[in-house]
Design a protein around this motif. Structure first.
Motif: not given
Length: 260
Positions: A47-76
Motif C-alpha cells: 500500500s505504501l509503495g502504490l501510494g508513493l507511486a500515486a503521489l507522482n500523478s496527483v497532489t494531496i492537500e490536507l484539510p485546513a482543520d486537520g484530518v480529525a475534522s469533518f473534511q478529513g473524515f470525508m477525505l478518508v
C-alpha cells in the motif's frame, strides 16, 4: 517546539498515510491480496509503495482543520470507498468460481463435504475450493494482480483524494455487476450440473422401475463418479468461463478507476 529541519515531517507522514488508504482498502476486498495467509506487513508495504507511486500523478492537500475534522473524515471515507469498489469489482468476478463449485457439489451430493478455505477462512465445499484455486492460478497467470495495482494508481487521476466521491452511476453499475455473479457461476457450472441432473433423473426412473433397488447405495456413487468424469472432460470449458468472469471483473475495476 519542532526543530526547523523537521517542520514538514508530520505533514508528509499524514500525506503518505492518506495515500495508503485507497490501496489498502482495495487489497482488503480483492482476491489473493485479501487472503488470510497474506501477512499484514506485506499489505502495508504494498500500500505504501502504490501510494508513493500515486503521489507522482496527483497532489494531496490536507484539510485546513486537520484530518480529525469533518473534511478529513470525508477525505478518508472517499478513499476507503474508492479502494473497496476497485477490489470488490475483481472479487465479484473471482467469486463466480465459488458459485460454480457450490452448484456442482450440490448436484454431485458433496454438499456435506467441506473444508476451510485459506483465502477467506470460511468452510467451503471441496469442489468450490478446487475451482477457487484454479481461479487464483488463472488470475495470476493473466497478471490480474498487476492490473489491479495499475488501476489503483490510475484511479488517483480520475478520483483525486479530497475530490468528488464515486458517482451514483459507478456505484449502481457495481451493484448490477454483482447481480450478474449468480448467472456467471451457473454458466460456468452448466456443462457438469446439467449432465448430473440427467443422471439424477435416470436414477429416479430406475428407482420407480425397481423399487427394491437401494437408491442411496447406488445413486450417490454413480452421481459422484459421473461428476468427477464430467469435470475432467469439461474442465477446459469451465476454465474459459472463469477467465471470462475474471476479465469482466478487471474491466469493471478499470471503468471505476477511470471514473465511469
Amino acid at each position: 517546539m519542532i526543530a526547523p529541519g523537521f517542520a514538514g515531517v508530520e505533514t508528509q507522514l499524514w500525506i503518505w498515510l492518506i495515500a495508503m488508504i485507497r490501496p489498502g482498502a482495495a487489497f482488503i476486498a480483492a482476491p489473493v491480496f485479501g487472503a488470510n495467509g497474506v501477512p499484514l506487513q506485506l499489505r502495508l508495504i504494498l500500500s505504501l509503495g502504490l501510494g508513493l507511486a500515486a503521489l507522482n500523478s496527483v497532489t494531496i492537500e490536507l484539510p485546513a482543520d486537520g484530518v480529525a475534522s469533518f473534511q478529513g473524515f470525508m477525505l478518508v471515507a472517499g478513499e476507503v470507498l474508492a479502494g473497496l469498489a476497485l477490489g470488490f469489482a475483481v472479487q465479484i468476478g473471482y467469486a463466480a468460481a465459488f458459485v460454480a463449485g457450490e452448484t456442482i457439489a450440490n448436484a454431485m451430493g458433496l454438499g456435506f463435504a467441506a473444508m476451510v478455505d485459506p483465502a477467506s477462512g470460511q468452510p467451503t465445499q471441496v469442489v468450490g475450493q478446487f475451482l477457487s484455486v484454479l481461479a487464483t492460478f488463472m488470475l495470476l497467470a493473466m497478471d490480474g494482480h498487476l492490473m489491479l495495482a495499475s488501476f489503483v494508481v490510475q484511479s488517483y487521476t480520475a478520483l483525486p483524494p479530497g475530490g468528488p466521491l464515486l458517482s451514483n452511476d459507478a456505484i449502481w453499475g457495481l451493484v448490477e455487476f454483482g447481480g450478474a455473479l449468480l448467472g456467471a457461476g451457473v454458466t460456468i457450472a452448466l456443462p457438469v450440473a446439467f449432465a448430473l441432473v440427467l443422471v439424477q433423473v435416470v436414477m429416479g426412473m430406475l428407482a420407480r422401475t425397481a423399487p427394491s433397488l437401494n437408491l442411496f447405495a447406488v445413486g450417490m456413487p454413480v452421481a459422484l463418479m459421473a461428476g468427477l468424469v464430467l469435470m475432467a472432460i469439461s474442465l477446459p470449458i469451465m476454465g474459459e468461463g472463469i477467465t471470462i468472469s475474471l476479465k469482466a471483473g478487471l474491466e469493471k475495476a478499470q471503468s471505476i478507476a477511470e471514473g465511469r
